[in-house]
Enzyme design. Structure first.
Site, PDB file in Angstrom:
ATOM      1  CB  CYS A 149      -1.879   1.499   5.925  1.00 13.31           C
ATOM      2  SG  CYS A 149      -1.293   0.596   4.460  1.00 13.31           S
ATOM      3  CB  CYS A 197      -6.226  -0.649   5.029  1.00 16.47           C
ATOM      4  SG  CYS A 197      -4.484  -1.153   5.070  1.00 16.47           S
ATOM      5  CG  HIS A 205      -2.032  -1.012   1.103  1.00 17.08           C
ATOM      6  ND1 HIS A 205      -3.043  -1.111   2.014  1.00 17.08           N
ATOM      7  CD2 HIS A 205      -2.276  -1.977   0.170  1.00 17.08           C
ATOM      8  CE1 HIS A 205      -3.869  -2.075   1.656  1.00 17.08           C
ATOM      9  NE2 HIS A 205      -3.414  -2.631   0.548  1.00 17.08           N
ATOM     10  CD  GLU A 257      -1.966   4.250   3.262  1.00 17.93           C
ATOM     11  OE1 GLU A 257      -3.145   4.548   3.468  1.00 17.93           O
ATOM     12  OE2 GLU A 257      -1.625   3.343   2.467  1.00 17.93           O
TER      13      GLU A 257
END
Length: 162
Positions: A105, A102, A74, A76
């Site tokens: 993250c 999420c 992801h 992040e």
């Protein structure tokens, strides 16, 4: 936009950069971008993409487990990892992210010392808000920045002639 100077606010500037960064994402399920900032200085950027050396979802398809693509890292996480690989501390930084992080993250951002998350779009239900609240990480939701780059070459040319 600041009406006087026509320059975007710092929040809009960094979120517009996150939007631009998200264009590099290689998973068609979600294009997300993240910009880590401290003291109005960009520390790193990240987008959803495959691990180095792996094929991309957009080329060979997503690798879905429990309705999530597990091929991608992801945005992040990629921004945090970029700082890590360059020896840059993320402690006290702000994360500008195109979507609410999420659960995983959010935990990574908290562990990395991020103190504020600025978003304009929510993600499906996660524990992110609960975790951020427990860790005293502020979440700020702002309106989506204008998705136009206001680049005026004509104005620049006029100024140079003076």
């Amino acid at each position: 936009m600041d009406k006087k100077t026509k320059r975007p606010s710092w929040d809009n500037y960094f979120l517009k950069l996150a939007m631009l960064v998200s264009e590099r994402a290689t998973c068609p399920r979600m294009h997300c971008g993240c910009v880590l900032v401290r003291d109005k200085q960009i520390l790193s950027t990240g987008y959803n993409g495959s691990i180095p050396g792996d094929e991309h979802c957009e080329d060979i398809g997503c690798l879905i487990v429990d309705n999530h693509c597990i091929r991608t890292i992801h945005a992040e996480m990629n921004a945090i990892l970029q700082c890590s690989s360059h020896g840059i501390s993320t402690n006290g930084a702000t994360a500008y992210v195109t979507n609410m992080p999420c659960t995983n993250c959010s935990k990574a951002l908290i562990a990395a010392g991020i103190k504020e998350v600025v978003i304009f779009s929510d993600y499906h239900d996660t524990f992110a808000e609960e975790f951020f609240a427990k860790a005293n990480v502020a979440i700020r939701r702002i309106a989506i920045p204008e998705n136009v780059i206001n680049y005026n070459l004509e104005s620049y040319s006029s100024a140079r002639k003076k």
